[in-house]
Design a protein around this motif. Sequence first.
Motif, short mmCIF file in Angstrom:
data_model
loop_
_atom_site.label_atom_id
_atom_site.label_comp_id
_atom_site.label_asym_id
_atom_site.label_seq_id
_atom_site.Cartn_x
_atom_site.Cartn_y
_atom_site.Cartn_z
N TYR A 1 -2.48 3.06 6.45
CA TYR A 1 -1.51 4.14 6.68
C TYR A 1 -0.70 3.95 7.95
N PRO B 1 1.56 14.73 2.62
CA PRO B 1 1.77 13.41 2.00
C PRO B 1 0.57 12.94 1.16
N ILE C 1 3.54 4.43 -4.82
CA ILE C 1 3.18 3.91 -3.49
C ILE C 1 4.18 4.36 -2.42
N ASP C 2 5.12 5.24 -2.76
CA ASP C 2 6.16 5.62 -1.80
C ASP C 2 5.64 6.62 -0.76
N TYR C 3 5.37 6.14 0.44
CA TYR C 3 4.99 7.00 1.58
C TYR C 3 5.92 6.72 2.76
N LEU C 4 7.14 6.32 2.44
CA LEU C 4 8.11 5.92 3.47
C LEU C 4 8.32 7.05 4.48
N GLN C 5 8.56 8.25 3.97
CA GLN C 5 8.84 9.39 4.83
C GLN C 5 7.63 9.72 5.71
N ALA C 6 6.45 9.74 5.10
CA ALA C 6 5.23 10.11 5.81
C ALA C 6 4.94 9.14 6.95
N ILE C 7 5.10 7.87 6.68
CA ILE C 7 4.78 6.87 7.70
C ILE C 7 5.86 6.85 8.77
N GLN D 1 0.82 -1.21 0.00
CA GLN D 1 0.00 0.00 0.00
C GLN D 1 0.85 1.27 0.00
N ARG D 2 1.98 1.22 0.74
CA ARG D 2 2.73 2.46 0.99
C ARG D 2 4.25 2.30 0.88
N GLN E 1 16.19 8.76 0.46
CA GLN E 1 15.57 9.19 1.72
C GLN E 1 15.96 8.21 2.83
N TYR F 1 6.25 0.56 2.57
CA TYR F 1 6.88 0.67 3.89
C TYR F 1 7.41 -0.67 4.37
#
Lengths: 272, 272
Positions: free
Chosen positions: A102, B176, B144-150, A27-28, A137, A30
Amino acid sequence: MSTYAIINGAFVAEEAAKILVSDLAVQRGYGIFDYFRITANRPGFLDDHLDRFYHSAAFMHLPVAEDRAQLKQLITGLIEKNNLPDAGIRLTLTGGYSDNGYTPAQPNLLITQSPFIFDAGAFHKGLRLITHDYQRQLPEVKTIDYLQAIYLQPQLKARGADDVLYHQQGALRECPRANFFIVTKQGEILTPASNILKGITRKKILAYTDLPVREADLQLQDLDDAAEAFISSTTKEAMPVLQIDGKPVGDGRPGKITTEIFTRLLTARRHQ
Amino acid sequence: MSTYAIINGAFVAEEAAKILVSDLAVQRGYGIFDYFRITANRPGFLDDHLDRFYHSAAFMHLPVAEDRAQLKQLITGLIEKNNLPDAGIRLTLTGGYSDNGYTPAQPNLLITQSPFIFDAGAFHKGLRLITHDYQRQLPEVKTIDYLQAIYLQPQLKARGADDVLYHQQGALRECPRANFFIVTKQGEILTPASNILKGITRKKILAYTDLPVREADLQLQDLDDAAEAFISSTTKEAMPVLQIDGKPVGDGRPGKITTEIFTRLLTARRHQ
Protein backbone atom coordinates in the motif's frame (compact mmCIF):
# COMPACT_ATOMS: atom_id res chain seq x y z
CA MET A 1 17.62 -10.28 -32.53
CA SER A 2 15.93 -9.35 -29.35
CA THR A 3 14.55 -5.91 -28.55
CA TYR A 4 15.96 -4.59 -25.29
CA ALA A 5 14.33 -2.75 -22.45
CA ILE A 6 15.94 -0.99 -19.47
CA ILE A 7 14.84 -1.78 -15.94
CA ASN A 8 16.31 0.47 -13.25
CA GLY A 9 19.26 1.32 -15.47
CA ALA A 10 20.09 -2.23 -16.64
CA PHE A 11 19.54 -3.52 -20.18
CA VAL A 12 17.37 -6.63 -20.36
CA ALA A 13 15.90 -8.52 -23.30
CA GLU A 14 12.22 -7.67 -23.78
CA GLU A 15 11.14 -11.27 -23.17
CA ALA A 16 12.87 -11.15 -19.77
CA ALA A 17 11.74 -7.63 -18.81
CA LYS A 18 9.90 -8.49 -15.62
CA ILE A 19 9.04 -6.99 -12.27
CA LEU A 20 7.93 -8.62 -9.04
CA VAL A 21 4.19 -8.91 -8.58
CA SER A 22 4.60 -6.98 -5.31
CA ASP A 23 5.07 -3.78 -7.34
CA LEU A 24 2.37 -1.22 -6.55
CA ALA A 25 1.52 -0.97 -10.26
CA VAL A 26 0.32 -4.58 -10.11
CA GLN A 27 -1.11 -4.40 -6.59
CA ARG A 28 -2.74 -0.95 -6.69
CA GLY A 29 -2.50 0.46 -10.22
CA TYR A 30 -0.04 3.09 -8.97
CA GLY A 31 2.37 4.53 -11.51
CA ILE A 32 2.98 7.21 -14.12
CA PHE A 33 4.47 7.12 -17.61
CA ASP A 34 5.27 9.08 -20.71
CA TYR A 35 5.65 8.09 -24.35
CA PHE A 36 7.49 9.74 -27.21
CA ARG A 37 8.20 8.81 -30.80
CA ILE A 38 11.49 7.97 -32.45
CA THR A 39 11.82 8.83 -36.14
CA ALA A 40 15.04 7.99 -38.01
CA ASN A 41 16.42 6.98 -34.59
CA ARG A 42 15.87 10.49 -33.19
CA PRO A 43 13.49 11.12 -30.28
CA GLY A 44 10.74 13.67 -30.96
CA PHE A 45 10.10 16.59 -28.60
CA LEU A 46 12.07 14.76 -25.91
CA ASP A 47 12.37 17.69 -23.52
CA ASP A 48 8.62 18.29 -23.60
CA HIS A 49 8.04 14.66 -22.69
CA LEU A 50 10.71 14.63 -20.00
CA ASP A 51 9.26 17.82 -18.49
CA ARG A 52 5.92 16.10 -18.20
CA PHE A 53 7.45 12.84 -16.94
CA TYR A 54 9.24 14.57 -14.07
CA HIS A 55 6.14 16.63 -13.32
CA SER A 56 3.93 13.51 -13.18
CA ALA A 57 6.46 11.72 -10.95
CA ALA A 58 6.74 14.63 -8.50
CA PHE A 59 2.98 15.10 -8.36
CA MET A 60 2.50 11.43 -7.44
CA HIS A 61 5.28 11.56 -4.81
CA LEU A 62 7.46 9.16 -6.83
CA PRO A 63 11.18 10.07 -6.75
CA VAL A 64 13.12 9.53 -9.99
CA ALA A 65 16.64 8.23 -9.24
CA GLU A 66 17.95 9.45 -12.61
CA ASP A 67 18.36 13.14 -13.40
CA ARG A 68 17.53 14.42 -16.88
CA ALA A 69 21.04 13.93 -18.26
CA GLN A 70 21.17 10.34 -16.97
CA LEU A 71 17.73 9.61 -18.36
CA LYS A 72 18.71 10.98 -21.77
CA GLN A 73 21.85 8.85 -21.70
CA LEU A 74 19.79 5.71 -21.00
CA ILE A 75 17.37 6.61 -23.82
CA THR A 76 20.24 7.22 -26.26
CA GLY A 77 21.78 3.90 -25.23
CA LEU A 78 18.50 2.07 -25.82
CA ILE A 79 17.99 3.68 -29.25
CA GLU A 80 21.50 2.65 -30.29
CA LYS A 81 21.18 -0.87 -28.97
CA ASN A 82 17.77 -1.56 -30.50
CA ASN A 83 18.19 0.27 -33.79
CA LEU A 84 14.45 0.46 -34.38
CA PRO A 85 14.48 3.74 -36.33
CA ASP A 86 10.68 4.23 -36.29
CA ALA A 87 9.42 3.45 -32.83
CA GLY A 88 7.93 4.67 -29.60
CA ILE A 89 9.69 4.74 -26.26
CA ARG A 90 7.75 4.48 -23.05
CA LEU A 91 9.09 5.54 -19.65
CA THR A 92 7.07 3.96 -16.84
CA LEU A 93 7.65 4.77 -13.17
CA THR A 94 5.84 2.49 -10.73
CA GLY A 95 5.07 2.63 -7.00
CA GLY A 96 7.79 0.04 -6.40
CA TYR A 97 8.04 -3.04 -4.21
CA SER A 98 5.88 -2.06 -1.29
CA ASP A 99 6.36 -3.95 1.98
CA ASN A 100 2.72 -3.64 2.96
CA GLY A 101 1.15 -3.58 -0.51
CA TYR A 102 0.00 0.00 0.00
CA THR A 103 2.79 2.46 0.84
CA PRO A 104 5.02 3.43 -2.11
CA ALA A 105 8.63 2.23 -2.03
CA GLN A 106 11.60 3.04 -4.27
CA PRO A 107 9.98 3.29 -7.74
CA ASN A 108 10.90 0.97 -10.57
CA LEU A 109 11.82 2.75 -13.80
CA LEU A 110 10.97 0.76 -16.94
CA ILE A 111 12.06 1.99 -20.37
CA THR A 112 10.62 0.02 -23.28
CA GLN A 113 10.75 0.52 -27.03
CA SER A 114 8.31 -0.77 -29.66
CA PRO A 115 8.18 -0.28 -33.41
CA PHE A 116 5.76 2.44 -34.48
CA ILE A 117 5.15 3.59 -38.02
CA PHE A 118 2.82 6.53 -38.48
CA ASP A 119 -0.10 5.75 -40.77
CA ALA A 120 -0.77 8.98 -42.66
CA GLY A 121 -3.41 7.19 -44.74
CA ALA A 122 -5.62 6.93 -41.64
CA PHE A 123 -6.23 10.67 -41.98
CA HIS A 124 -8.67 10.22 -44.85
CA LYS A 125 -10.60 7.49 -43.10
CA GLY A 126 -11.07 9.61 -39.99
CA LEU A 127 -12.54 8.50 -36.69
CA ARG A 128 -15.93 7.74 -35.20
CA LEU A 129 -16.34 8.58 -31.51
CA ILE A 130 -18.96 7.86 -28.91
CA THR A 131 -19.39 10.10 -25.86
CA HIS A 132 -19.30 8.82 -22.29
CA ASP A 133 -19.80 10.62 -18.98
CA TYR A 134 -16.54 10.16 -17.14
CA GLN A 135 -13.97 12.40 -15.48
CA ARG A 136 -10.44 10.98 -15.20
CA GLN A 137 -9.04 11.14 -11.66
CA LEU A 138 -5.96 13.37 -11.18
CA PRO A 139 -6.52 14.41 -14.80
CA GLU A 140 -3.43 16.57 -15.33
CA VAL A 141 -1.08 13.70 -14.48
CA LYS A 142 -0.15 11.00 -16.98
CA THR A 143 -0.93 8.07 -14.68
CA ILE A 144 -1.22 4.46 -15.81
CA ASP A 145 -4.97 4.52 -15.03
CA TYR A 146 -6.87 3.48 -18.18
CA LEU A 147 -9.35 1.27 -16.34
CA GLN A 148 -12.41 3.02 -17.77
CA ALA A 149 -11.06 3.16 -21.33
CA ILE A 150 -10.15 -0.50 -21.45
CA TYR A 151 -13.38 -1.52 -19.76
CA LEU A 152 -15.29 0.34 -22.51
CA GLN A 153 -13.53 -1.37 -25.44
CA PRO A 154 -16.19 -4.06 -26.08
CA GLN A 155 -18.87 -1.33 -26.02
CA LEU A 156 -16.95 0.72 -28.61
CA LYS A 157 -16.66 -2.32 -30.80
CA ALA A 158 -20.38 -3.12 -30.47
CA ARG A 159 -21.28 0.45 -31.45
CA GLY A 160 -18.84 0.60 -34.37
CA ALA A 161 -16.75 3.36 -32.77
CA ASP A 162 -13.01 3.91 -32.88
CA ASP A 163 -12.68 5.75 -29.61
CA VAL A 164 -14.54 7.39 -26.74
CA LEU A 165 -14.86 11.09 -25.96
CA TYR A 166 -15.23 11.73 -22.23
CA HIS A 167 -17.42 14.51 -20.89
CA GLN A 168 -18.25 15.36 -17.29
CA GLN A 169 -21.97 15.97 -17.06
CA GLY A 170 -21.88 17.61 -20.47
CA ALA A 171 -18.53 19.42 -20.16
CA LEU A 172 -16.24 18.05 -22.86
CA ARG A 173 -12.90 16.67 -21.72
CA GLU A 174 -10.70 14.36 -23.84
CA CYS A 175 -10.28 10.93 -25.34
CA PRO A 176 -8.43 8.34 -23.23
CA ARG A 177 -5.20 8.82 -25.21
CA ALA A 178 -5.77 12.05 -27.12
CA ASN A 179 -6.97 15.63 -26.77
CA PHE A 180 -10.07 16.86 -28.54
CA PHE A 181 -10.61 19.96 -30.71
CA ILE A 182 -13.52 21.44 -32.61
CA VAL A 183 -13.48 24.01 -35.38
CA THR A 184 -16.50 26.30 -35.19
CA LYS A 185 -18.44 27.54 -38.21
CA GLN A 186 -16.69 30.87 -37.58
CA GLY A 187 -13.33 29.11 -37.99
CA GLU A 188 -12.27 29.19 -34.33
CA ILE A 189 -10.24 26.19 -33.18
CA LEU A 190 -11.27 25.31 -29.61
CA THR A 191 -10.10 22.66 -27.14
CA PRO A 192 -11.27 21.91 -23.57
CA ALA A 193 -9.38 24.03 -21.06
CA SER A 194 -9.35 22.02 -17.84
CA ASN A 195 -9.57 18.65 -16.10
CA ILE A 196 -7.66 16.97 -18.91
CA LEU A 197 -4.20 15.66 -19.61
CA LYS A 198 -2.39 18.42 -21.45
CA GLY A 199 -0.87 16.69 -24.44
CA ILE A 200 2.41 17.67 -26.06
CA THR A 201 0.74 17.74 -29.50
CA ARG A 202 -2.10 19.88 -28.07
CA LYS A 203 0.56 22.28 -26.78
CA LYS A 204 2.15 22.53 -30.25
CA ILE A 205 -1.24 23.30 -31.78
CA LEU A 206 -2.07 25.96 -29.17
CA ALA A 207 1.26 27.60 -30.07
CA TYR A 208 0.14 28.29 -33.68
CA THR A 209 -0.39 31.98 -32.97
CA ASP A 210 -1.30 32.74 -36.57
CA LEU A 211 -4.40 30.56 -36.20
CA PRO A 212 -7.48 31.44 -34.08
CA VAL A 213 -6.85 28.57 -31.62
CA ARG A 214 -7.66 28.75 -27.91
CA GLU A 215 -8.80 26.83 -24.85
CA ALA A 216 -12.52 27.03 -24.05
CA ASP A 217 -15.15 25.46 -21.79
CA LEU A 218 -16.81 23.29 -24.40
CA GLN A 219 -20.09 21.46 -23.89
CA LEU A 220 -21.70 18.46 -25.58
CA GLN A 221 -24.07 20.78 -27.50
CA ASP A 222 -21.08 22.53 -29.09
CA LEU A 223 -20.59 19.33 -31.10
CA ASP A 224 -23.82 19.99 -33.02
CA ASP A 225 -22.53 23.29 -34.39
CA ALA A 226 -18.97 22.20 -35.14
CA ALA A 227 -17.74 22.51 -38.72
CA GLU A 228 -14.85 20.14 -38.01
CA ALA A 229 -13.52 18.10 -35.10
CA PHE A 230 -10.22 16.33 -34.59
CA ILE A 231 -8.13 14.65 -31.91
CA SER A 232 -4.44 15.18 -31.26
CA SER A 233 -1.77 12.90 -29.83
CA THR A 234 1.81 11.78 -30.32
CA THR A 235 0.73 8.69 -32.25
CA LYS A 236 -2.14 10.33 -34.18
CA GLU A 237 -0.75 13.86 -34.78
CA ALA A 238 -4.18 15.31 -35.76
CA MET A 239 -6.89 12.90 -36.90
CA PRO A 240 -10.28 14.08 -38.17
CA VAL A 241 -13.36 13.04 -36.21
CA LEU A 242 -16.06 12.45 -38.78
CA GLN A 243 -18.84 11.07 -36.62
CA ILE A 244 -19.84 11.43 -32.94
CA ASP A 245 -22.58 9.23 -31.45
CA GLY A 246 -23.60 8.26 -34.98
CA LYS A 247 -24.08 11.86 -36.19
CA PRO A 248 -21.74 13.34 -38.80
CA VAL A 249 -19.49 16.24 -37.77
CA GLY A 250 -19.86 19.10 -40.28
CA ASP A 251 -20.09 17.60 -43.74
CA GLY A 252 -18.65 14.29 -42.50
CA ARG A 253 -15.34 14.71 -44.31
CA PRO A 254 -11.87 15.82 -43.12
CA GLY A 255 -11.96 19.63 -43.00
CA LYS A 256 -9.57 22.28 -44.28
CA ILE A 257 -8.35 23.44 -40.89
CA THR A 258 -7.79 19.89 -39.63
CA THR A 259 -5.80 19.21 -42.80
CA GLU A 260 -3.75 22.37 -42.28
CA ILE A 261 -2.91 21.43 -38.69
CA PHE A 262 -2.10 17.84 -39.67
CA THR A 263 0.32 19.09 -42.35
CA ARG A 264 2.00 21.48 -39.93
CA LEU A 265 2.46 18.74 -37.32
CA LEU A 266 4.02 16.35 -39.84
CA THR A 267 6.38 19.08 -40.98
CA ALA A 268 7.31 20.00 -37.41
CA ARG A 269 8.14 16.39 -36.60
CA ARG A 270 10.34 16.09 -39.70
CA HIS A 271 12.20 19.29 -38.91
CA GLN A 272 12.66 19.13 -35.14
CA MET B 1 12.36 -21.01 3.94
CA SER B 2 10.81 -19.14 1.10
CA THR B 3 7.16 -18.20 0.87
CA TYR B 4 5.61 -19.41 -2.37
CA ALA B 5 3.23 -17.76 -4.77
CA ILE B 6 1.33 -19.25 -7.70
CA ILE B 7 1.52 -17.66 -11.15
CA ASN B 8 -0.83 -19.14 -13.74
CA GLY B 9 -1.00 -22.42 -11.84
CA ALA B 10 2.73 -22.85 -11.17
CA PHE B 11 4.38 -22.52 -7.75
CA VAL B 12 7.18 -19.98 -7.64
CA ALA B 13 9.24 -18.58 -4.75
CA GLU B 14 7.97 -15.14 -3.73
CA GLU B 15 11.31 -13.46 -4.59
CA ALA B 16 10.97 -14.83 -8.15
CA ALA B 17 7.25 -14.12 -8.56
CA LYS B 18 7.44 -11.82 -11.56
CA ILE B 19 5.43 -10.82 -14.60
CA LEU B 20 6.50 -9.15 -17.82
CA VAL B 21 6.23 -5.38 -17.84
CA SER B 22 3.97 -5.68 -20.89
CA ASP B 23 1.14 -6.83 -18.60
CA LEU B 24 -1.83 -4.45 -18.75
CA ALA B 25 -1.71 -4.06 -14.96
CA VAL B 26 1.67 -2.35 -15.35
CA GLN B 27 0.85 -0.59 -18.62
CA ARG B 28 -2.74 0.50 -17.93
CA GLY B 29 -3.63 -0.30 -14.32
CA TYR B 30 -6.06 -2.96 -15.58
CA GLY B 31 -6.84 -5.82 -13.21
CA ILE B 32 -9.07 -7.10 -10.42
CA PHE B 33 -8.36 -8.94 -7.18
CA ASP B 34 -9.78 -10.36 -4.01
CA TYR B 35 -8.29 -10.97 -0.59
CA PHE B 36 -9.30 -13.34 2.17
CA ARG B 37 -7.85 -14.32 5.51
CA ILE B 38 -6.39 -17.61 6.63
CA THR B 39 -6.73 -18.48 10.32
CA ALA B 40 -5.24 -21.73 11.65
CA ASN B 41 -4.51 -22.57 8.02
CA ARG B 42 -8.21 -22.36 7.08
CA PRO B 43 -9.51 -19.78 4.58
CA GLY B 44 -12.28 -17.51 5.89
CA PHE B 45 -15.53 -17.04 3.96
CA LEU B 46 -13.82 -18.42 0.87
CA ASP B 47 -16.97 -18.86 -1.21
CA ASP B 48 -18.04 -15.28 -0.58
CA HIS B 49 -14.66 -14.08 -1.81
CA LEU B 50 -14.62 -16.40 -4.81
CA ASP B 51 -18.14 -15.28 -5.75
CA ARG B 52 -16.91 -11.70 -5.81
CA PHE B 53 -13.67 -12.60 -7.60
CA TYR B 54 -15.51 -14.31 -10.47
CA HIS B 55 -18.03 -11.47 -10.59
CA SER B 56 -15.26 -8.83 -10.79
CA ALA B 57 -13.46 -10.81 -13.51
CA ALA B 58 -16.60 -11.23 -15.63
CA PHE B 59 -17.57 -7.57 -15.25
CA MET B 60 -14.15 -6.48 -16.49
CA HIS B 61 -14.24 -8.95 -19.42
CA LEU B 62 -11.35 -10.98 -17.97
CA PRO B 63 -11.78 -14.74 -18.42
CA VAL B 64 -10.59 -16.95 -15.53
CA ALA B 65 -8.93 -20.12 -16.87
CA GLU B 66 -9.53 -21.97 -13.58
CA ASP B 67 -13.01 -23.00 -12.45
CA ARG B 68 -13.94 -22.74 -8.78
CA ALA B 69 -12.83 -26.28 -7.91
CA GLN B 70 -9.46 -25.75 -9.58
CA LEU B 71 -9.00 -22.42 -7.87
CA LYS B 72 -9.79 -23.96 -4.49
CA GLN B 73 -7.30 -26.72 -5.17
CA LEU B 74 -4.57 -24.18 -5.96
CA ILE B 75 -5.40 -22.26 -2.78
CA THR B 76 -5.31 -25.42 -0.67
CA GLY B 77 -1.99 -26.34 -2.23
CA LEU B 78 -0.53 -22.92 -1.44
CA ILE B 79 -1.74 -23.04 2.17
CA GLU B 80 -0.15 -26.47 2.64
CA LYS B 81 3.11 -25.51 0.99
CA ASN B 82 3.54 -22.21 2.86
CA ASN B 83 2.21 -23.27 6.26
CA LEU B 84 1.62 -19.67 7.33
CA PRO B 85 -1.36 -20.39 9.60
CA ASP B 86 -2.32 -16.71 10.10
CA ALA B 87 -2.17 -14.99 6.78
CA GLY B 88 -3.97 -13.31 3.92
CA ILE B 89 -4.24 -14.69 0.40
CA ARG B 90 -4.64 -12.37 -2.54
CA LEU B 91 -5.94 -13.48 -5.94
CA THR B 92 -5.00 -10.96 -8.63
CA LEU B 93 -6.20 -11.23 -12.22
CA THR B 94 -4.49 -8.86 -14.66
CA GLY B 95 -5.19 -7.72 -18.20
CA GLY B 96 -2.37 -9.96 -19.44
CA TYR B 97 0.41 -9.51 -21.97
CA SER B 98 -1.22 -7.21 -24.47
CA ASP B 99 0.28 -7.03 -27.97
CA ASN B 100 -0.60 -3.40 -28.43
CA GLY B 101 -0.43 -2.25 -24.80
CA TYR B 102 -4.16 -1.56 -24.77
CA THR B 103 -6.33 -4.56 -25.67
CA PRO B 104 -6.62 -7.21 -22.94
CA ALA B 105 -4.99 -10.60 -23.61
CA GLN B 106 -5.11 -13.89 -21.70
CA PRO B 107 -5.13 -12.72 -18.05
CA ASN B 108 -2.35 -13.60 -15.62
CA LEU B 109 -3.58 -15.12 -12.36
CA LEU B 110 -1.34 -14.34 -9.39
CA ILE B 111 -1.96 -15.96 -6.01
CA THR B 112 0.15 -14.60 -3.18
CA GLN B 113 0.14 -15.22 0.55
CA SER B 114 1.44 -12.92 3.30
CA PRO B 115 1.42 -13.30 7.09
CA PHE B 116 -1.43 -11.43 8.75
CA ILE B 117 -2.18 -11.38 12.46
CA PHE B 118 -5.30 -9.56 13.52
CA ASP B 119 -4.62 -6.83 16.06
CA ALA B 120 -7.64 -6.85 18.38
CA GLY B 121 -5.95 -4.23 20.57
CA ALA B 122 -6.38 -1.67 17.77
CA PHE B 123 -10.11 -1.63 18.60
CA HIS B 124 -9.61 0.51 21.69
CA LYS B 125 -7.39 2.99 19.93
CA GLY B 126 -9.94 3.51 17.14
CA LEU B 127 -9.45 5.48 13.94
CA ARG B 128 -9.32 9.10 12.83
CA LEU B 129 -10.68 9.78 9.33
CA ILE B 130 -10.65 12.76 7.01
CA THR B 131 -13.29 13.19 4.32
CA HIS B 132 -12.48 13.68 0.64
CA ASP B 133 -14.74 14.29 -2.37
CA TYR B 134 -14.09 11.35 -4.66
CA GLN B 135 -16.16 8.68 -6.37
CA ARG B 136 -14.36 5.43 -7.24
CA GLN B 137 -14.79 4.42 -10.88
CA LEU B 138 -16.64 1.13 -11.51
CA PRO B 139 -17.29 1.13 -7.76
CA GLU B 140 -18.95 -2.27 -7.39
CA VAL B 141 -15.93 -4.09 -8.84
CA LYS B 142 -12.83 -4.88 -6.79
CA THR B 143 -10.36 -3.44 -9.29
CA ILE B 144 -6.69 -2.76 -8.54
CA ASP B 145 -7.33 1.00 -8.84
CA TYR B 146 -6.16 2.67 -5.60
CA LEU B 147 -4.53 5.63 -7.33
CA GLN B 148 -6.46 8.24 -5.34
CA ALA B 149 -5.98 6.50 -1.99
CA ILE B 150 -2.23 6.11 -2.39
CA TYR B 151 -1.88 9.61 -3.76
CA LEU B 152 -3.59 10.92 -0.60
CA GLN B 153 -1.31 9.10 1.88
CA PRO B 154 1.07 12.04 2.53
CA GLN B 155 -1.96 14.29 3.14
CA LEU B 156 -3.40 11.82 5.67
CA LYS B 157 -0.08 11.74 7.47
CA ALA B 158 0.17 15.53 7.52
CA ARG B 159 -3.33 15.80 9.00
CA GLY B 160 -2.78 13.05 11.57
CA ALA B 161 -5.44 10.79 10.04
CA ASP B 162 -5.49 7.01 9.74
CA ASP B 163 -7.67 6.79 6.67
CA VAL B 164 -9.89 8.72 4.27
CA LEU B 165 -13.68 8.58 3.95
CA TYR B 166 -14.83 9.26 0.38
CA HIS B 167 -18.01 11.17 -0.35
CA GLN B 168 -19.41 12.25 -3.71
CA GLN B 169 -20.52 15.87 -3.37
CA GLY B 170 -21.68 15.16 0.14
CA ALA B 171 -23.07 11.65 -0.39
CA LEU B 172 -21.07 9.27 1.84
CA ARG B 173 -19.45 6.33 0.13
CA GLU B 174 -16.63 4.26 1.69
CA CYS B 175 -13.00 4.16 2.74
CA PRO B 176 -10.49 2.95 0.14
CA ARG B 177 -10.29 -0.51 1.73
CA ALA B 178 -13.30 -0.63 4.04
CA ASN B 179 -17.01 0.08 4.24
CA PHE B 180 -18.39 2.75 6.52
CA PHE B 181 -21.23 2.60 9.06
CA ILE B 182 -22.82 5.03 11.47
CA VAL B 183 -25.01 4.33 14.48
CA THR B 184 -27.67 6.99 14.94
CA LYS B 185 -28.76 8.38 18.31
CA GLN B 186 -31.89 6.25 17.83
CA GLY B 187 -29.67 3.16 17.60
CA GLU B 188 -30.08 2.52 13.87
CA ILE B 189 -27.02 1.07 12.14
CA LEU B 190 -26.72 2.61 8.65
CA THR B 191 -24.28 2.12 5.77
CA PRO B 192 -24.16 3.77 2.32
CA ALA B 193 -26.32 1.88 -0.17
CA SER B 194 -24.74 2.50 -3.56
CA ASN B 195 -21.69 3.39 -5.62
CA ILE B 196 -19.42 1.44 -3.28
CA LEU B 197 -17.61 -1.86 -3.17
CA LYS B 198 -19.87 -4.23 -1.27
CA GLY B 199 -17.57 -5.82 1.28
CA ILE B 200 -17.91 -9.36 2.57
CA THR B 201 -17.75 -8.11 6.19
CA ARG B 202 -20.39 -5.47 5.36
CA LYS B 203 -22.59 -8.27 4.03
CA LYS B 204 -22.18 -10.26 7.28
CA ILE B 205 -23.18 -7.20 9.30
CA LEU B 206 -26.24 -6.48 7.12
CA ALA B 207 -27.31 -10.09 7.77
CA TYR B 208 -27.69 -9.50 11.55
CA THR B 209 -31.47 -9.41 11.30
CA ASP B 210 -31.88 -9.04 15.05
CA LEU B 211 -30.18 -5.64 14.85
CA PRO B 212 -31.70 -2.49 13.25
CA VAL B 213 -29.12 -2.43 10.44
CA ARG B 214 -29.87 -1.24 6.91
CA GLU B 215 -28.51 0.50 3.81
CA ALA B 216 -29.28 4.22 3.51
CA ASP B 217 -28.37 7.28 1.47
CA LEU B 218 -26.10 8.92 4.01
CA GLN B 219 -24.81 12.47 3.71
CA LEU B 220 -21.85 14.28 5.26
CA GLN B 221 -24.16 16.09 7.70
CA ASP B 222 -25.32 12.72 9.08
CA LEU B 223 -21.85 12.46 10.66
CA ASP B 224 -22.68 15.34 13.04
CA ASP B 225 -25.57 13.45 14.59
CA ALA B 226 -23.95 10.01 14.74
CA ALA B 227 -23.66 8.37 18.15
CA GLU B 228 -21.04 5.94 16.81
CA ALA B 229 -19.22 5.22 13.55
CA PHE B 230 -17.12 2.30 12.43
CA ILE B 231 -15.54 0.79 9.35
CA SER B 232 -15.68 -2.85 8.30
CA SER B 233 -13.27 -4.98 6.29
CA THR B 234 -11.65 -8.39 6.20
CA THR B 235 -8.50 -7.10 7.89
CA LYS B 236 -10.24 -4.73 10.34
CA GLU B 237 -13.44 -6.66 11.13
CA ALA B 238 -15.19 -3.62 12.71
CA MET B 239 -13.02 -0.73 13.92
CA PRO B 240 -14.46 2.30 15.74
CA VAL B 241 -14.09 5.68 14.07
CA LEU B 242 -13.53 8.15 16.91
CA GLN B 243 -12.80 11.32 14.96
CA ILE B 244 -13.74 12.65 11.50
CA ASP B 245 -12.12 15.82 10.13
CA GLY B 246 -10.86 16.59 13.63
CA LYS B 247 -14.29 16.40 15.28
CA PRO B 248 -15.13 13.60 17.74
CA VAL B 249 -17.81 11.08 16.74
CA GLY B 250 -20.37 10.76 19.57
CA ASP B 251 -18.48 10.82 22.86
CA GLY B 252 -15.21 10.00 21.08
CA ARG B 253 -14.97 6.47 22.49
CA PRO B 254 -15.75 3.04 21.00
CA GLY B 255 -19.52 2.61 21.31
CA LYS B 256 -21.67 -0.25 22.56
CA ILE B 257 -23.08 -1.25 19.18
CA THR B 258 -19.67 -1.14 17.48
CA THR B 259 -18.35 -3.36 20.28
CA GLU B 260 -21.25 -5.78 19.87
CA ILE B 261 -20.67 -6.07 16.10
CA PHE B 262 -16.92 -6.46 16.58
CA THR B 263 -17.52 -9.31 19.05
CA ARG B 264 -19.95 -11.04 16.70
CA LEU B 265 -17.53 -10.81 13.77
CA LEU B 266 -14.65 -12.28 15.79
CA THR B 267 -16.90 -15.12 16.91
CA ALA B 268 -18.12 -15.76 13.37
CA ARG B 269 -14.56 -15.98 12.08
CA ARG B 270 -13.61 -18.44 14.81
CA HIS B 271 -16.62 -20.64 14.14
CA GLN B 272 -16.88 -20.64 10.36
